[in-house]
Design an enzyme around this catalytic site. Sequence first.
Site, PDB file in Angstrom:
ATOM      1  N   ASN A   9      -9.923  44.501  25.284  1.00 21.51           N
ATOM      2  CA  ASN A   9     -10.636  43.974  26.135  1.00 21.51           C
ATOM      3  C   ASN A   9     -10.265  42.383  26.228  1.00 21.51           C
ATOM      4  OD1 ASN A   9     -12.614  42.935  28.270  1.00 21.51           O
ATOM      5  ND2 ASN A   9     -14.331  43.734  27.038  1.00 21.51           N
ATOM      6  N   TRP A  10      -9.685  41.948  26.984  1.00 22.26           N
ATOM      7  CA  TRP A  10      -9.206  40.519  27.112  1.00 22.26           C
ATOM      8  C   TRP A  10     -10.149  39.627  27.467  1.00 22.26           C
ATOM      9  CZ3 TRP A  10      -3.386  40.322  28.676  1.00 22.26           C
ATOM     10  CH2 TRP A  10      -2.477  40.984  27.898  1.00 22.26           C
ATOM     11  N   LYS A  11     -11.181  39.965  28.337  1.00 18.39           N
ATOM     12  CA  LYS A  11     -12.157  39.336  28.963  1.00 18.39           C
ATOM     13  C   LYS A  11     -11.651  38.174  29.606  1.00 18.39           C
ATOM     14  CE  LYS A  11     -15.198  40.727  25.146  1.00 18.39           C
ATOM     15  NZ  LYS A  11     -16.431  40.482  24.353  1.00 18.39           N
ATOM     16  N   HIS A  94     -20.693  46.454  30.560  1.00 11.88           N
ATOM     17  CA  HIS A  94     -20.391  45.906  29.156  1.00 11.88           C
ATOM     18  C   HIS A  94     -21.470  44.641  29.113  1.00 11.88           C
ATOM     19  CE1 HIS A  94     -18.671  42.783  26.495  1.00 11.88           C
ATOM     20  NE2 HIS A  94     -17.887  43.752  26.235  1.00 11.88           N
ATOM     21  N   GLU A 166     -21.352  49.598  21.844  1.00 13.13           N
ATOM     22  CA  GLU A 166     -21.153  48.152  21.405  1.00 13.13           C
ATOM     23  C   GLU A 166     -22.613  47.548  21.341  1.00 13.13           C
ATOM     24  OE1 GLU A 166     -17.294  46.653  22.987  1.00 13.13           O
ATOM     25  OE2 GLU A 166     -18.735  46.270  24.469  1.00 13.13           O
ATOM     26  N   GLY A 172     -18.448  39.704  19.214  1.00  9.23           N
ATOM     27  CA  GLY A 172     -17.810  38.358  19.178  1.00  9.23           C
ATOM     28  C   GLY A 172     -18.840  37.659  17.943  1.00  9.23           C
ATOM     29  N   SER A 212     -16.809  43.245  16.864  1.00 11.19           N
ATOM     30  CA  SER A 212     -16.067  42.785  15.867  1.00 11.19           C
ATOM     31  C   SER A 212     -15.082  43.669  15.022  1.00 11.19           C
ATOM     32  CB  SER A 212     -17.034  41.899  14.853  1.00 11.19           C
ATOM     33  OG  SER A 212     -17.962  40.927  15.624  1.00 11.19           O
TER      34      SER A 212
HETATM   35  P1  PGA Z   1     -15.555  41.717  19.873  1.00 18.85           P
HETATM   36  O1  PGA Z   1     -15.771  42.097  21.432  1.00 18.85           O
HETATM   37  O2  PGA Z   1     -14.498  42.614  19.454  1.00 18.85           O
HETATM   38  O3  PGA Z   1     -14.812  40.303  20.061  1.00 18.85           O
HETATM   39  O4  PGA Z   1     -16.656  41.664  19.242  1.00 18.85           O
HETATM   40  C1  PGA Z   1     -15.879  43.531  21.667  1.00 18.85           C
HETATM   41  C2  PGA Z   1     -16.079  43.585  23.266  1.00 18.85           C
HETATM   42  O5  PGA Z   1     -16.923  42.705  23.750  1.00 18.85           O
HETATM   43  O6  PGA Z   1     -15.674  44.683  23.949  1.00 18.85           O
END
Ligand code: PGA
Length: 248
Positions: A9-11, A94, A166, A172, A212
């Site tokens: 997920n590149w956001k 999300h 999640e 993050g 993470s």
């Molecule tokens: P992260 O994000 O791996 O940076 O914690 C996961 C996500 O938001 O899908």
Amino acid sequence: MRKQIVAGNWKMNKNIQQAKELCNSILNQLEASNKEVILAVPFTHFTVLAELLKDSEIKLAAQNCHYELSGSYTGEISASMFASLGVDYVILGHSERREYNKEDNDLLRKKVDTALSQNLKVIYCCGETHNERSLGVHFDFVAKQIIKVVFHLNAQQMKNIIIAYEPVWAIGTGETATSFQAQEMHIHIRSVIASKYGVDIANAISILYGGSCKPSNAQELFSQSDIDGGLIGGASLNADDFISIIKA
Ligand code: PGA
């Protein structure tokens, strides 16, 4: 056998030049495997990346879609537009969209229907905050997110749903759920699904872990019997890290 999936997920990261570079470097290092590899990239990059990926097994995902298929919704993008570009998946629910865009379960339910109507597969995210976990209501909270958003679907439609657990406190933050905490929640999610759809369907649904996840913890997480892969944020922005998570 459940499908093993690793989705990046590149956001809202990478301009088009950087995106091409990252994509090429993933392609160069990716070895054939039976895992489904998905890149959820910014909308603007689909056409260019689809061309780069056309001879590969890598699939593209949108990070959101509107609940209507067309109309006067300035700035929005619809599931039918994604489908027309050859996009296979869409991430819905999300926690960042729940928080910053105030998306609730009622809205997400509509989005799920719209996405499925265009033959997109849905990666539906659920997960509790620190607060719910400290109150001990995390199992009920996650069950409710699933029941409210996908339990109106029929068994056939349910086959196009992938769940991503999640925990919001792990996204993050560098703080990962332990493999025990993740496995425990995945078992719970599977049993909630089984209570409505039966064991066969529950056992066939891929449940991904996200939060993470990185090369150093991926193997431990993915070795759990109910964790069928990951939804990877930060670590998917680096080809070496993403590839080593896929290998895990
Ligand atoms: P992260 O994000 O791996 O940076 O914690 C996961 C996500 O938001 O899908």
